[in-house]
Design an enzyme around this catalytic site. Structure first.
Site, short mmCIF file in Angstrom:
data_model
loop_
_atom_site.label_atom_id
_atom_site.label_comp_id
_atom_site.label_asym_id
_atom_site.label_seq_id
_atom_site.Cartn_x
_atom_site.Cartn_y
_atom_site.Cartn_z
CE LYS A 90 -1.93 1.71 4.01
NZ LYS A 90 -1.71 3.16 4.22
CG ASN A 91 2.10 2.70 3.54
OD1 ASN A 91 0.95 2.97 3.19
ND2 ASN A 91 2.43 2.47 4.79
NE ARG A 118 -0.02 12.53 6.67
CZ ARG A 118 0.34 13.62 7.31
NH1 ARG A 118 -0.57 14.37 7.89
NH2 ARG A 118 1.60 13.97 7.38
CB CYS A 128 -5.60 5.94 10.49
SG CYS A 128 -6.11 4.51 9.56
NE ARG A 138 -1.23 10.44 10.00
CZ ARG A 138 -1.38 9.34 9.23
NH1 ARG A 138 -2.55 8.77 9.14
NH2 ARG A 138 -0.35 8.86 8.54
N PRO A 139 -0.12 16.77 11.25
CG PRO A 139 1.59 17.88 12.36
CD PRO A 139 0.71 16.67 12.43
CB ILE A 140 0.60 18.76 5.91
CG1 ILE A 140 -0.33 19.99 5.90
CG2 ILE A 140 -0.22 17.48 5.87
CD1 ILE A 140 -1.12 20.12 4.61
CG ASP A 141 4.54 21.01 10.53
OD1 ASP A 141 4.06 19.86 10.37
OD2 ASP A 141 5.42 21.24 11.37
CG ASP A 166 2.68 1.70 9.54
OD1 ASP A 166 2.96 1.89 8.34
OD2 ASP A 166 2.31 2.61 10.30
CB ILE A 202 6.27 7.36 14.75
CG1 ILE A 202 7.64 6.66 14.64
CG2 ILE A 202 5.87 8.02 13.44
CD1 ILE A 202 8.79 7.57 14.23
NE ARG A 205 -7.80 4.09 5.01
CZ ARG A 205 -7.38 5.25 5.52
NH1 ARG A 205 -7.85 5.68 6.67
NH2 ARG A 205 -6.46 5.96 4.90
C1 EPZ Z 1 3.53 7.20 6.27
O1 EPZ Z 1 2.65 8.17 6.81
C2 EPZ Z 1 2.70 5.94 6.15
N1 EPZ Z 1 1.57 6.16 5.26
C3 EPZ Z 1 2.18 5.53 7.53
O2 EPZ Z 1 1.48 4.30 7.39
C4 EPZ Z 1 3.37 5.31 8.46
O3 EPZ Z 1 2.91 5.03 9.75
C5 EPZ Z 1 4.24 6.58 8.49
O4 EPZ Z 1 4.63 6.95 7.15
C6 EPZ Z 1 5.49 6.41 9.34
O5 EPZ Z 1 6.25 5.36 8.83
C7 EPZ Z 1 1.77 6.08 3.92
O6 EPZ Z 1 2.88 5.85 3.46
C8 EPZ Z 1 0.57 6.31 3.04
P1 EPZ Z 1 5.20 10.76 8.48
P2 EPZ Z 1 3.10 9.73 6.86
O7 EPZ Z 1 5.01 12.00 7.69
O8 EPZ Z 1 3.86 10.07 5.65
C9 EPZ Z 1 4.76 13.99 11.91
C10 EPZ Z 1 -0.30 2.80 7.60
O9 EPZ Z 1 -0.80 2.23 8.60
N2 EPZ Z 1 4.65 14.98 10.82
O10 EPZ Z 1 6.52 10.05 8.41
O11 EPZ Z 1 1.91 10.53 7.21
C11 EPZ Z 1 3.51 13.12 11.97
O12 EPZ Z 1 2.51 13.78 12.70
C12 EPZ Z 1 0.07 4.27 7.67
O13 EPZ Z 1 -0.06 2.24 6.50
C13 EPZ Z 1 4.61 16.32 11.13
O14 EPZ Z 1 4.65 16.70 12.29
O15 EPZ Z 1 4.08 9.70 8.12
C14 EPZ Z 1 4.02 11.89 12.66
O16 EPZ Z 1 4.03 12.11 14.06
C15 EPZ Z 1 -0.28 4.90 9.01
N3 EPZ Z 1 4.49 17.23 10.11
C16 EPZ Z 1 5.45 11.77 12.16
O17 EPZ Z 1 5.80 13.06 11.64
C17 EPZ Z 1 4.43 16.83 8.79
O18 EPZ Z 1 4.34 17.70 7.90
C18 EPZ Z 1 5.62 10.72 11.05
O19 EPZ Z 1 4.81 11.10 9.98
C19 EPZ Z 1 4.49 15.45 8.50
C20 EPZ Z 1 4.60 14.54 9.53
#
Ligand code: EPZ
Length: 415
Positions: free
Chosen positions: A22-23, A92, A116, A121-124, A306, A328, A398
């Site tokens: 998926k990812n 997301r 989920c 889950r900010p996008i900053d 995960d 995380i 999903r």
């Molecule tokens: C990806 O999510 C995966 N999703 C997630 O899998 C996985 O848990 C995660 O990476 C960590 O490995 C997909 O690939 C579609 P991150 P992503 O940005 O990209 C914080 C599943 O079950 N953060 O690495 O959203 C965030 O809040 C899913 O398959 C910010 O603060 O993960 C989190 O605490 C769940 N600001 C941490 O970083 C941002 O702009 C990790 O998030 C982005 C992230």
């Protein structure tokens, strides 16, 4: 709402072929927007999130069609950057469409992505990095408008090695003029697979081996390609945890070699036997299951967040107390409440779960509240006395093509 029914305590014996990842598939589907022509993604998983992404791509003008397990995406007729709220707010990963659409059209509009409920889950980090590439972003809290009159390569350092932000930047940088050096990039295998797809389409991307630095030479013309989606390391890891918890001996065909190192170490320490073949991985746990003590999730190559919920189930069955620290996400222990209704007696304090272990679980009617927690509840049903009913099966769908089919292939009574 559909439910999963698990017949109760049974060791697992059987073989299952691991589905496409998926990812890996989701960012590669987004990257296909950078290719003016038909990209063929072989062995793409037929899961809800891929379906949602197909609908978004169709909505913005792409031709998308399935040929068996192969997904064909023709992005030549991409005509708008206005993403449909209905699907964007469900997952997301819609945020990673920003990079390629800005690269192709110069503007994109989307609601804040959903997904989920596993914590904030900010996008900053995404937006800060895109601004460095010359993107203007307006965020009114509900929706996002971003535009650029030409992306320019530069040096970017991520505050945190965010997987999604790394993917977004790589895709935008491929379309940018000039070279982008991305520092503190995520190192999850999905980044490698996204880069492999883009390289197959003609992009120039290098990973500097002594660290998490990616160098992307932008502005190259991409061409259509055919790419095999790799096996899903989290689905494989989920089934490995189920076998740890329930016991037995299973074969995970297409297990992605070298991508679950942290889980393998824990499994061996807990008493499992693992054997690689050129077709997959044998997992056997017939002796006593022993607690590994303390486990902490972390960015790759650390233990993946995960697999935190599926591992909780194995720790509940192990002799000795375990501590599982989640570093995380700040809300990823929702499944504990449901596991405790089955008798796990797990306590959560701050970002750590304390698992007493050696608990005999009792089947119950439980509720999936998110994807990986839902899969963990199915695994718990395999260790419980009596039937377990996991409601809200749609969360599990999903990310798992058909968890009941796979559990039945492993010898469980599951429908
Ligand atoms: C990806 O999510 C995966 N999703 C997630 O899998 C996985 O848990 C995660 O990476 C960590 O490995 C997909 O690939 C579609 P991150 P992503 O940005 O990209 C914080 C599943 O079950 N953060 O690495 O959203 C965030 O809040 C899913 O398959 C910010 O603060 O993960 C989190 O605490 C769940 N600001 C941490 O970083 C941002 O702009 C990790 O998030 C982005 C992230």
């Amino acid at each position: 709402m559909e439910s999963v029914y698990i017949g109760g305590k049974t060791p697992l014996y059987g073989e299952v072929t691991i589905q496409g990842s998926k990812n890996a598939a989701l960012p590669i589907m987004a990257a296909a927007l950078l290719v003016p022509g038909v990209s063929v993604l072989k062995n793409c998983p037929r899961i809800a999130d891929v379906e949602y992404m197909c609908r978004i791509l169709t909505h913005i003008g792409c031709q998308v069609c399935w040929r068996g397990k192969d997904l064909e995406i023709d992005a030549s007729s991409l005509n708008t950057g206005q993403l449909p709220m209905e699907y964007v707010t469900r997952m997301r990963s819609s945020v990673m469409l920003m990079g390629p659409i800005l690269g192709r059209l110069g503007e994109v509009e989307l609601n804040h992505p959903g997904g989920c409920v596993i914590g904030d889950r900010p996008i900053d980090i995404h937006l800060k990095a895109l601004r460095r590439l010359g993107v203007c972003c307006e965020d009114d809290g509900v929706g996002l408008r971003a535009c650029s009159c030409g992306l320019c390569g530069t040096t970017i350092t991520l505050d945190f090695p965010s997987v999604g932000a790394t993917e977004n930047v790589v895709m935008a940088a491929v379309a940018a003029k000039g070279v982008t050096c991305l520092k503190n990039a995520a190192e999850e295998p999905e980044i490698k697979w996204l880069c492999a797809f883009l390289q197959a389409a003609g992009a120039e991307i290098r990973k500097v081996e002594n660290g998490n630095l990616l160098i992307i030479e932008g502005g190259r013309t991409l061409h259509p390609c055919c790419f095999e989606i790799p096996a899903d390391r989290i689905v494989a890891g989920t089934y490995l945890c189920a076998c740890l918890a329930a016991g037995g001996k299973i074969f995970l065909e297409r297990h992605p070699r070298g991508e679950n190192g942290a889980l393998r170490e824990i499994a061996l320490c807990m008493g499992a036997k693992l054997r690689d073949t050129d077709k997959g991985l044998w997992v056997e746990r017939t002796g006593e299951l022993i607690s590994p003590g303390m486990v902490e999730t972390g960015s790759y190559p650390g233990f993946p967040t995960d697999l935190q919920s599926p591992l909780l189930v194995a720790l509940s069955a192990a002799r000795g107390e375990s501590i599982l620290r989640e570093t995380i996400f700040n809300g990823r222990f929702r499944v504990v409440e449901e596991l405790n209704r089955m008798g796990a007696e797990i306590q959560v304090r701050g970002n750590a779960a304390y698992i007493p272990g050696r608990k005999k679980l009792t089947g119950a009617r439980v509720c999936a509240q998110e994807l990986r927690g839902g899969a963990a509840l199915v695994a718990a049903g395999l260790c419980a006395q009596g039937e377990t009913v996991v409601q809200n099966r749609h969360y599990i769908d999903r990310g798992y093509e058909d968890i009941c089919r796979d559990m039945r292939l492993l010898g469980a009574e599951c429908r």
